[in-house]
Design a protein around this motif. Sequence first.
Motif, PDB file in Angstrom:
ATOM      1  N   SER A  26       0.801  -1.098  -0.239  1.00 16.10           N
ATOM      2  CA  SER A  26       0.028  -0.013  -0.154  1.00 16.10           C
ATOM      3  C   SER A  26       0.822   1.219  -0.106  1.00 16.10           C
ATOM      4  O   SER A  26       0.276   2.285  -0.473  1.00 16.10           O
ATOM      5  CB  SER A  26      -0.988   0.156   0.951  1.00 16.10           C
ATOM      6  OG  SER A  26      -0.110   0.321   2.378  1.00 16.10           O
ATOM      7  N   ILE A  28       3.808   1.220  -1.519  1.00 18.60           N
ATOM      8  CA  ILE A  28       4.857   1.356  -2.858  1.00 18.60           C
ATOM      9  C   ILE A  28       3.720   1.657  -3.497  1.00 18.60           C
ATOM     10  O   ILE A  28       4.405   2.546  -4.701  1.00 18.60           O
ATOM     11  CB  ILE A  28       5.164  -0.187  -3.172  1.00 18.60           C
ATOM     12  CG1 ILE A  28       6.424  -0.557  -1.797  1.00 18.60           C
ATOM     13  CG2 ILE A  28       5.854  -0.179  -4.433  1.00 18.60           C
ATOM     14  CD1 ILE A  28       6.693  -2.000  -2.194  1.00 18.60           C
ATOM     15  N   PHE A  29       2.403   1.174  -3.684  1.00 16.67           N
ATOM     16  CA  PHE A  29       1.495   1.308  -4.868  1.00 16.67           C
ATOM     17  C   PHE A  29       0.826   2.797  -4.517  1.00 16.67           C
ATOM     18  O   PHE A  29      -0.367   2.626  -4.999  1.00 16.67           O
ATOM     19  CB  PHE A  29       0.644   0.375  -5.098  1.00 16.67           C
ATOM     20  CG  PHE A  29       1.647  -0.947  -5.751  1.00 16.67           C
ATOM     21  CD1 PHE A  29       2.317  -0.855  -6.741  1.00 16.67           C
ATOM     22  CD2 PHE A  29       1.648  -2.167  -4.991  1.00 16.67           C
ATOM     23  CE1 PHE A  29       3.119  -1.733  -7.298  1.00 16.67           C
ATOM     24  CE2 PHE A  29       2.448  -3.175  -5.513  1.00 16.67           C
ATOM     25  CZ  PHE A  29       3.312  -2.895  -6.476  1.00 16.67           C
ATOM     26  N   GLU A  30       1.153   3.270  -3.707  1.00 16.25           N
ATOM     27  CA  GLU A  30       0.181   4.262  -3.118  1.00 16.25           C
ATOM     28  C   GLU A  30      -0.081   5.413  -4.225  1.00 16.25           C
ATOM     29  O   GLU A  30       0.907   5.820  -4.934  1.00 16.25           O
ATOM     30  CB  GLU A  30       0.744   5.164  -1.775  1.00 16.25           C
ATOM     31  CG  GLU A  30      -0.158   6.043  -1.358  1.00 16.25           C
ATOM     32  CD  GLU A  30       0.328   6.864   0.098  1.00 16.25           C
ATOM     33  OE1 GLU A  30       1.682   6.978  -0.182  1.00 16.25           O
ATOM     34  OE2 GLU A  30      -0.305   7.462   0.580  1.00 16.25           O
ATOM     35  N   VAL A  31      -1.346   5.652  -4.572  1.00 18.41           N
ATOM     36  CA  VAL A  31      -1.844   6.538  -5.445  1.00 18.41           C
ATOM     37  C   VAL A  31      -2.035   8.056  -4.870  1.00 18.41           C
ATOM     38  O   VAL A  31      -3.225   7.963  -3.965  1.00 18.41           O
ATOM     39  CB  VAL A  31      -3.092   6.010  -6.397  1.00 18.41           C
ATOM     40  CG1 VAL A  31      -3.481   7.159  -7.343  1.00 18.41           C
ATOM     41  CG2 VAL A  31      -2.734   4.847  -6.777  1.00 18.41           C
ATOM     42  N   LYS A  33      -3.906  11.379  -3.733  1.00 24.39           N
ATOM     43  CA  LYS A  33      -5.322  11.719  -4.129  1.00 24.39           C
ATOM     44  C   LYS A  33      -5.355  13.205  -3.368  1.00 24.39           C
ATOM     45  O   LYS A  33      -4.850  13.312  -2.462  1.00 24.39           O
ATOM     46  CB  LYS A  33      -6.385  10.748  -3.626  1.00 24.39           C
ATOM     47  CG  LYS A  33      -7.030   9.782  -4.552  1.00 24.39           C
ATOM     48  CD  LYS A  33      -8.193   9.223  -4.058  1.00 24.39           C
ATOM     49  CE  LYS A  33      -8.873   8.257  -5.138  1.00 24.39           C
ATOM     50  NZ  LYS A  33     -10.038   7.786  -4.657  1.00 24.39           N
TER      51      LYS A  33
ATOM     52  N   MET B  92      -4.709  -2.873  -5.596  1.00 22.75           N
ATOM     53  CA  MET B  92      -3.694  -1.877  -5.214  1.00 22.75           C
ATOM     54  C   MET B  92      -2.700  -1.711  -6.551  1.00 22.75           C
ATOM     55  O   MET B  92      -2.355  -0.619  -6.977  1.00 22.75           O
ATOM     56  CB  MET B  92      -2.697  -1.963  -4.036  1.00 22.75           C
ATOM     57  CG  MET B  92      -3.502  -1.872  -2.715  1.00 22.75           C
ATOM     58  SD  MET B  92      -2.094  -2.165  -1.493  1.00 22.75           S
ATOM     59  CE  MET B  92      -3.116  -3.027  -0.366  1.00 22.75           C
ATOM     60  N   PHE B  93      -2.375  -2.988  -6.810  1.00 24.35           N
ATOM     61  CA  PHE B  93      -1.140  -2.875  -8.044  1.00 24.35           C
ATOM     62  C   PHE B  93      -1.746  -2.501  -9.215  1.00 24.35           C
ATOM     63  O   PHE B  93      -1.260  -1.405  -9.898  1.00 24.35           O
ATOM     64  CB  PHE B  93      -0.965  -4.414  -8.238  1.00 24.35           C
ATOM     65  CG  PHE B  93      -0.057  -4.435  -9.610  1.00 24.35           C
ATOM     66  CD1 PHE B  93       1.320  -4.167  -9.453  1.00 24.35           C
ATOM     67  CD2 PHE B  93      -0.434  -5.004 -10.705  1.00 24.35           C
ATOM     68  CE1 PHE B  93       2.238  -4.207 -10.602  1.00 24.35           C
ATOM     69  CE2 PHE B  93       0.342  -5.028 -11.714  1.00 24.35           C
ATOM     70  CZ  PHE B  93       1.847  -4.595 -11.718  1.00 24.35           C
ATOM     71  N   GLN B  95      -4.386  -0.207  -9.629  1.00 25.80           N
ATOM     72  CA  GLN B  95      -4.706   1.136  -9.164  1.00 25.80           C
ATOM     73  C   GLN B  95      -3.416   1.982  -9.532  1.00 25.80           C
ATOM     74  O   GLN B  95      -3.457   3.125 -10.263  1.00 25.80           O
ATOM     75  CB  GLN B  95      -5.262   1.520  -7.830  1.00 25.80           C
ATOM     76  CG  GLN B  95      -5.880   2.675  -7.778  1.00 25.80           C
ATOM     77  CD  GLN B  95      -6.349   3.241  -6.297  1.00 25.80           C
ATOM     78  OE1 GLN B  95      -6.258   2.467  -5.363  1.00 25.80           O
ATOM     79  NE2 GLN B  95      -7.000   3.945  -6.132  1.00 25.80           N
ATOM     80  N   LYS B  96      -2.481   1.543  -9.320  1.00 25.36           N
ATOM     81  CA  LYS B  96      -1.132   2.093  -9.617  1.00 25.36           C
ATOM     82  C   LYS B  96      -0.583   2.081 -10.937  1.00 25.36           C
ATOM     83  O   LYS B  96      -0.269   3.058 -11.818  1.00 25.36           O
ATOM     84  CB  LYS B  96       0.036   1.948  -8.532  1.00 25.36           C
ATOM     85  CG  LYS B  96       1.459   2.438  -8.547  1.00 25.36           C
ATOM     86  CD  LYS B  96       1.179   3.729  -8.060  1.00 25.36           C
ATOM     87  CE  LYS B  96       2.631   4.182  -8.298  1.00 25.36           C
ATOM     88  NZ  LYS B  96       2.953   5.638  -7.661  1.00 25.36           N
ATOM     89  N   ALA B  97      -0.559   0.668 -11.155  1.00 28.70           N
ATOM     90  CA  ALA B  97       0.235   0.587 -12.652  1.00 28.70           C
ATOM     91  C   ALA B  97      -0.748   0.445 -13.907  1.00 28.70           C
ATOM     92  O   ALA B  97      -0.171   1.013 -14.708  1.00 28.70           O
ATOM     93  CB  ALA B  97       0.794  -0.847 -12.371  1.00 28.70           C
TER      94      ALA B  97
END
Lengths: 298, 195
Positions: A26, A28-31, A33, B92-93, B95-97
Amino acid sequence: MTNVIFAIVVLGVLGAVFGLLLAVASKIFEVKKDPREEAILSHLAGANCGGCGYPGCAGCASAILAGDAPVTACAPAGAENAAAIAEIMGMAAPTGERQVAFVRCTGGVNAKKRYDYVGVKDCISATKVAGGPLECSFGCLGFGSCVNACQFGAMSIGENGTAVVDPEKCTNCGACMKACPRHLIVSVPASKKVHVTCANQDKGKATMSVCSSSCIGCGLCQKECKKDAIHVVNGVAVVDYEKCVGCKLCTKVCPRDAIIPVATAEEKEKYKAIKKAQAEKAAAAKKAAEEAAAASAQ
Amino acid sequence: MDQIYQLLAITLGAILANNFIFSQFLGICPFLGVSKKVDTAVGMGIAVTFVMGLASAITWLVNLLLVKLGLAYMQTVAFILVIAALVQFIEMFLQKAMPSLYTALGVYLPLITTNCAVLGVALLNIQNNYNFISSVVYGITGGLGFLLAIVLFASIRERLVFAEYPKAFEGFPIALVTAGLMALAFMGFSGLKIW
């Protein structure tokens, strides 16, 4: 016993490992907002009605944030929430009166049928079959596409077979206006009560022959209005809501009962009598003045 | 060569003869719930295929660990744990990638956590003693079978609007009747024998 403990420990460790992995993932892949998006979303109606034209309330919130949609995009949320959103976006609060949808047709059973339509009960489908089952090419078909589009239960098919809006429940989201293939539904100020219930733009004779409650564009209402608030535009009367004060004089002179609230025959007679009396009085006064002028000349 | 034949047999079996929905009755919930429109059905089908393939691979590895520790009887519990975590991770993956795929799958991705077809494929892999490659192929083709079933079913349901049937059948009853008839039709594939 050791078996049980072993199983618990192994599964616990497995769960903890997955939990840790998810926690790391979560981060690493945080987006990232914008926090304002959440704030805006909390001020939207939350009905996901789609009236704004965006996919759900979240879509509308991001569109407002991106500047693609106005702060007033969510009609159901009302003026208060629009002001709150404007504040979040750092803009001045919009002003405006509450608007509600209004169906510009009460033809229904009064309108003549061209054929019996037995297909899918949907207005768009019905209009595809030789232009719809009504003689009037502007009238409400009454199959309820707008009723289905309304997420707030504010629309129904009324007694005489045309769609009606419950102004109490209406949020002016605009979903019905988009659903109506004949574009009969418009926004009107909620406080105004006098409306023209016909949208037929044809010439008077043609309009008269297709429906008994149609506006024929005779212009009597326009002449009668003291505030210059009703005009015949493209063959149909249109109320200017900026000027209308709701005196209902126009409803009393309309020969087609195409302006609501519809005046009863009694009211009309009464108004006619008053007008006649006024006219007689005026004529008498004029005659008296003329006589007096003649007398003084002699 | 034997391996290839086995994979072909698994593929045909998972998509047609032993279709997860029509002959194993797994994953019925999304099959009935998300089949009102073809678009959403396609989205759900692709998401399920994706997760079933990945879940097969990971649960196969987790099972190795469990067997080594002598905890094979805890498979079901462990697999539920794995699948739930996996779905979260994938969400999660993506959403990012791949934001576009993420928005396309939308709400269906988290819904898959509770899809019994995913757990079913994981358990069946172990039951059938599949090796790693066979497991992954079974997972993906099982998902494709789900995709085929839900898309066919959704397109039939879309057309049901134009059908005339008794008022009492409106909505869910007619959908269940349709699903039953489709299951009967798919039974025809059980006679399929190539090798």
